[in-house]
Design a protein around this motif. Structure first.
Motif, mmCIF file in Angstrom:
data_model
loop_
_atom_site.group_PDB
_atom_site.id
_atom_site.type_symbol
_atom_site.label_atom_id
_atom_site.label_comp_id
_atom_site.label_asym_id
_atom_site.label_seq_id
_atom_site.Cartn_x
_atom_site.Cartn_y
_atom_site.Cartn_z
ATOM 1 N N ALA A 1 0.823 -1.203 0.000
ATOM 2 C CA ALA A 1 0.000 0.000 0.000
ATOM 3 C C ALA A 1 0.857 1.252 0.000
ATOM 4 O O ALA A 1 0.497 2.266 -0.590
ATOM 5 C CB ALA A 1 -0.935 0.002 1.203
ATOM 6 N N ASP A 2 1.998 1.190 0.665
ATOM 7 C CA ASP A 2 2.897 2.337 0.769
ATOM 8 C C ASP A 2 3.695 2.577 -0.507
ATOM 9 O O ASP A 2 4.241 3.656 -0.702
ATOM 10 C CB ASP A 2 3.859 2.122 1.929
ATOM 11 C CG ASP A 2 3.903 3.290 2.880
ATOM 12 O OD1 ASP A 2 2.997 4.135 2.822
ATOM 13 O OD2 ASP A 2 4.849 3.344 3.677
ATOM 14 N N SER A 3 3.765 1.585 -1.392
ATOM 15 C CA SER A 3 4.616 1.706 -2.569
ATOM 16 C C SER A 3 4.210 2.860 -3.481
ATOM 17 O O SER A 3 5.068 3.453 -4.123
ATOM 18 C CB SER A 3 4.648 0.394 -3.355
ATOM 19 O OG SER A 3 3.378 0.122 -3.906
ATOM 20 N N GLY A 4 2.958 3.205 -3.533
ATOM 21 C CA GLY A 4 2.518 4.325 -4.365
ATOM 22 C C GLY A 4 3.102 5.647 -3.912
ATOM 23 O O GLY A 4 3.313 6.557 -4.717
ATOM 24 N N GLY B 1 -7.259 -7.940 1.727
ATOM 25 C CA GLY B 1 -6.141 -7.064 2.058
ATOM 26 C C GLY B 1 -5.325 -6.668 0.854
ATOM 27 O O GLY B 1 -4.966 -5.499 0.693
ATOM 28 N N ILE B 2 -5.040 -7.616 -0.014
ATOM 29 C CA ILE B 2 -4.231 -7.314 -1.203
ATOM 30 C C ILE B 2 -4.986 -6.382 -2.142
ATOM 31 O O ILE B 2 -4.419 -5.417 -2.655
ATOM 32 C CB ILE B 2 -3.807 -8.612 -1.914
ATOM 33 C CG1 ILE B 2 -2.757 -9.336 -1.057
ATOM 34 C CG2 ILE B 2 -3.257 -8.322 -3.313
ATOM 35 C CD1 ILE B 2 -2.410 -10.724 -1.537
ATOM 36 N N SER B 3 -6.252 -6.645 -2.360
ATOM 37 C CA SER B 3 -7.055 -5.782 -3.224
ATOM 38 C C SER B 3 -7.071 -4.346 -2.708
ATOM 39 O O SER B 3 -6.881 -3.386 -3.462
ATOM 40 C CB SER B 3 -8.478 -6.334 -3.316
ATOM 41 O OG SER B 3 -9.311 -5.444 -4.000
ATOM 42 N N SER B 4 -7.273 -4.192 -1.416
ATOM 43 C CA SER B 4 -7.314 -2.857 -0.822
ATOM 44 C C SER B 4 -5.936 -2.201 -0.832
ATOM 45 O O SER B 4 -5.823 -0.987 -1.020
ATOM 46 C CB SER B 4 -7.855 -2.941 0.600
ATOM 47 O OG SER B 4 -7.983 -1.647 1.150
ATOM 48 N N ALA B 5 -4.879 -2.982 -0.641
ATOM 49 C CA ALA B 5 -3.524 -2.433 -0.657
ATOM 50 C C ALA B 5 -3.168 -1.893 -2.042
ATOM 51 O O ALA B 5 -2.529 -0.844 -2.166
ATOM 52 C CB ALA B 5 -2.511 -3.488 -0.228
ATOM 53 N N VAL B 6 -3.593 -2.596 -3.074
ATOM 54 C CA VAL B 6 -3.350 -2.123 -4.441
ATOM 55 C C VAL B 6 -4.087 -0.808 -4.674
ATOM 56 O O VAL B 6 -3.530 0.138 -5.245
ATOM 57 C CB VAL B 6 -3.763 -3.203 -5.472
ATOM 58 C CG1 VAL B 6 -3.798 -2.635 -6.884
ATOM 59 C CG2 VAL B 6 -2.820 -4.398 -5.394
ATOM 60 N N GLU B 7 -5.319 -0.732 -4.204
ATOM 61 C CA GLU B 7 -6.090 0.506 -4.345
ATOM 62 C C GLU B 7 -5.431 1.652 -3.572
ATOM 63 O O GLU B 7 -5.332 2.774 -4.066
ATOM 64 C CB GLU B 7 -7.520 0.304 -3.852
ATOM 65 C CG GLU B 7 -8.379 1.528 -4.011
ATOM 66 C CD GLU B 7 -9.792 1.311 -3.506
ATOM 67 O OE1 GLU B 7 -10.386 2.295 -3.034
ATOM 68 O OE2 GLU B 7 -10.317 0.190 -3.593
#
Length: 108
Positions: A6-9, A80-86
């Motif tokens: 999530a932080d990568s953006g 969690g992964i879906s939300s992290a990508v968003e």
């Protein structure tokens, strides 16, 4: 792991149309910090993982094998992964808009 995604953006360095100004690097650092500090996205990711775990547990329990734990783990990961990508996409958009707001010609 999900939080790191999530932080990568917030670490995104955009492409400019033209030569960067002298203030560009300082502005990138400031805009990345702004994006990184949006902790409500982290709460959204945690919430999605919890909801995914609940839904997965229910679906796993309804399965013939009755594997609620496996369903909960799979649901938590999926949510969690879906939300992290968003969240990553939203943080990247903050970096881009912040730099545009500071007068940089960001194209992507």
């Amino acid at each position: 792991m999900v939080s790191a995604c999530a932080d990568s953006g917030a670490n995104y360095t955009p492409i400019l149309d033209g030569v960067p100004t002298a203030a560009f690097q300082a502005d990138v650092t400031d805009c990345q910090a702004l994006a990184r500090n949006q902790r409500q996205f982290d709460q959204d990711t945690i919430g999605a993982a919890v909801l995914g775990a609940g839904a997965g547990a229910i679906l796993g329990d309804l399965d013939e094998d009755g594997d609620a734990l496996g369903g909960a783990v799979a649901g938590a990961l999926a949510g969690g992964i879906s939300s992290a990508v968003e969240a990553s996409d939203r943080r990247q958009a903050i970096v881009i808009e912040c730099l545009r707001g500071r007068g940089h010609r960001v194209v992507g």
